[in-house]
Structure formats: structure tokens, C-alpha cells
Design a protein around this motif. Sequence first.
Motif: not given
Length: 582
Positions: A66, A69-70, A290-291, A294, A460, A464, A468, A472
Motif C-alpha cells: 500500500l 503504490t500510494a 489504491c487502498y 492493495c 491516502i 481514496t 487506512p 498500517f
Amino acid sequence: MNTNKRQIEERGSWERKAEFLLAVAGTVVGLGNVWRFPYLCYRNGGGAFLIPYLMFVVTCGVPLFLLETAMGQFTQQGAITCWRHLCPLAGGIGYAGQLKVVYGCMYYIIILAWALFYLIYSFSSQLPWASCDNTWNTDGCVNLAAKNLTINQTTLVNTTPAAVEFWERRVLSLSGGIEEVGKIHWEILLCLIVMWIICYFCIWKGVKSTGKVVYFTATFPYVMLLVLLIRGLTLPGALQGIVFYLYPEPARLADPQVWMEAGTQIFFSYSLCSGSLISLGSYNQFNNNCYRDCFWLCLLNSGTSFVAGFAVFSVLGFMAHVQGVPIEEVAESGPGLAFIAYPQAVAMMPFPQLWAVCFFIMIVFLGLDTQFVAMECVITSVMDLFPGVLRRAGRRELFLLLFCLTCFFGQLIMVTEGGIYVFQLFDYYASNGACVLFLSVFESLAIAWVFGAEKMSDAIEDMTKSRPNYIFILCWKYFTPLVSLGFFVYSMVKYRPLTFKNWYVYPDWAYALGWLLALSSILLVPGWALGQMCAKKGSLKQRWRHLCSLNTNLPLSSKKPAEIQDQTFTAEIDDLVSSSTN
């Protein structure tokens, strides 16, 4: 329209979300899922191995997946330049990751050349690795696929299976050591050229071509895997193989090596700390979720590894059943599974050519998208580093051609008679797990403690609309760097020099070359930080604060991608770049 906006449009993006998902699936689901995970599982306690594996998925795999990607999606930059926006002092992590990817591109495609060679011979009326009547066979050759062959321990000790002789004497033309380079194997060289040409045209137009190609290359291997799984489960002895694959041995959990191998498998199979996820994520729209992506991609990766174990061990169980030997005598990992054990097994089946073609098509496509996506990530990172030079019309194609030719001529020694020794040197040292663990420690520390774990979580959420889970943040700040550091120290303490088939010991100069390959990426991290500290002006404290606080003006708004900075932040970035180049 301002210059930065025009630059974003020229850079491109995924046309559809599916293209991103398939591209990431292509790079994280590769040969390791088929030939490494099943072998590690059976060797390290069967079903019990899943306990440390899943623990590391939660504490390292998913959080870093994650995070990377983030990072790409938030900055809209590749694996090198994204650090300018997050923590310039840690820019060496980006360079180190891309250097590792270049090393991987140089030796990984050799596997595809071998697989293509096998695929071509799979169309023969008689599989050449199922016969001892060929010119390369010795007097000690034995065809284990022959009917009415009585197999005992003496037979296996005093002879060499036909599949082994085909691999060592026909494919590799194996010499006595790395000192004996020998001549180039021209047939493998031709296969290598074909694979480079395919990879070139898969990505020569950037995400416009990559996004289209992955629709086929990332999905077709699953069709072949399903076919091989169904066929394997219908073979006699398949149940024995599956039980052997999953039978739990809880006592093995007391061995630190089991935990080490579980953690290392996560880092490799999830393509962590290589920069690939950052580059692929950078082509997403700023508000892509992306969250959620993942979790689905991580589930796909681990699920593929688990299912591949059934396909592999059902066939190995059949092979052991036919030969009347324990499964541990036929189970292998890596190239030994793909080019010896499995070909030997399919030679024992009815219609062996059909199953050989299915298997090697799967191997080619599994490796192909991993290879060309890795190449795309390197090209992306370098183009983002020099956008004014490389984003002009026709420059990308020329630069990609130069990259392919450089890797090709650099790897020619790997298609010689002594090439397998060089191949193993790259695999064991240049892509060493310790290098990945080292980068993981500093990547986690840089983002969690310098840029700020909470700030990344805010980013994030801004992208999104989903914040998260707090786990995380705990992983980024504590669990991931501590686990990675522990593994790194353990791998150094338990280091064992590379050997070939447990009988060939490399000369000292080869070990020195191997460590040079490993340290070339590791030393880039402190080397870059030291260079930046020396290049900046002011007191030590001022330099440190300047190199660690350029992120203070990062905008958090889905209407303003991170690449469209305000004038103050852009000026600071330009100042950093000019000071580092002067």
C-alpha cells in the motif's frame, strides 16, 4: 495551461483501472509463485509454514504494498523522483531499487529464453528429454519415462535421468566452472533475441501499449494454470503429493530459518522495495482507490502461490508414484522444478507434448509480463528524472532500444557454456534478499518518521476517501522496519557462500564480484544521503532540516495532484535539483 500541467498530460496514465490492476498482477505474480512458494511450503513445515507467511503478509507485505503504490499515485512520479517530494535525503532508495531491477532484467529474461527453447522442442514427435537416444546423451543416461523400467536406489545413484542430461548437456552445455566460459550457445542466443524483441514492442509506446498487452499476458497464465491443475488432480498419486505439500509440522516453527524464508518470500513475491509498485501507481488517477486495490492484489498474489502448489505437487506426487520413490527425491525449487522435475513428470503422462506445451507457455507468459513491466518501471523512472530530454517525440523508443541493447550485450556471457554460473551469481547476490531487507528498513523509516506516517495516511485518505486502518501506521513505524532489520542481521550472520549443485565452489574473485553486485545497491542509500548533505549549504542542522522537510508544502487535495505544486514548493524542488547537479 501551465508547464507542469502539460508535462502531466505528456506523461500519460492508465486508460482504465483494469490496466493498472493487470500490470501490477503481472509484475507480482511470476515464476516465484510457481516454483518457489510450493517448495518452501513443503520444506518448511507444510501447512505450518502458512503461519509465519500470513504473519509477514500482515506486518510487511500489505503495508509496504500500500505504501509504495500510494507513494507513486500521490506524487505522480516514478521510483526515483518521487523521493524529491517525500524525503530528498532518502533518494538513494529509489536509485538502489532501480539498479536492482536492472540486474533483474539482465538475468531474469535468460529464464524466458530457456523456457522458449523447451517450448519449441515440446512440439517434437518425441520429447527430447524423454529419450536417451540423442547425441548429447551419455552411457549413464536412463529414461525414467520408459515403460517397464525397474527403478531402485542403485539405478538413481549410478545413472543420470534423461531430463537432467537434456538440461545440463543440451540446454546449458555445462562447463566445469565459471572460469571456463566456453562458446556461446547460439540456439539459446536466438531465443534470447526473440524475447528481447517481444519485450521491446510490449512497452515501446509506454502505458498505451503496456496497458493493452497485459490484458492477455497477465490473464492467459491463469488459464494454463487451471488446465494443469485439473490435469494434475486427476493423476494417480496426486493426493499423496498434495498431502506432502500441506501436511503440517508445527515443530518446524521453532527454526528461525523457516521464518526467514517466509519473510523473504513475501518481499520477493510482492515486488517490494524495487520501485515497480511506485512507478505503476504513478500512472493512476489521483483519486484512484489504491487502498482497496492493495488488498485485492495481495490476495491474488498469495492465492496464486497457494493454488500453484496444488498444480505442482499433484504432478510431483504422480511422478513419485510412477517411480516408486519418496516425493522429496523428486521435489525441487527454481529452475530445477521448471526444467527438470516437471518436464520429467509430463513425459510420463499420456499425450506428453500437450502438457509440455501448456506448462512452458505458462512459464513464458508468467515471466514475460514480469520482465517487460520491470523494464517499463526503469524507463518510467529515468524519463521522470530527465523529462526535458527523454519526453520528446521518438526519444522514448530510442532510449528503450538503448536499454535493451545494453542489457543484452551485458548478459551475453550467460548464454555461454559457463553462463549458468554467472546467472546464479546474479540471482544469489545482485537480487539477494538481504539487499531488499536493507532497502525496506530505510524506506519505512524515511516515510514513517521523516515524511510522517500520519501524513501519508492523510494523503491516502485524501486520494481514496478512506482512511487506512491504524495498524498500517504501526507497521510503517515499528513492525516493518524492526522485522526487516532483524531479518537483515540474521541473513548476514547465517550467510553461506554460493555453490553450484553442492559440488562446485566458486573462486574467490567470483565471490568478490558477487558482493560487489550486492553492495552496489546497498551503498547507494547512505552514499546518496552523504552526497546531498555535502552538496547543500549551511550548518549541518540546516542541511538536515532542509533535506527532510521539503514535503511541508505538499498539497492534500484531490483537485490538485501532488505534481502540481504551488510556486514556493516548486522553487524549493528546483533549488534542490540544481544544487545536487552543481
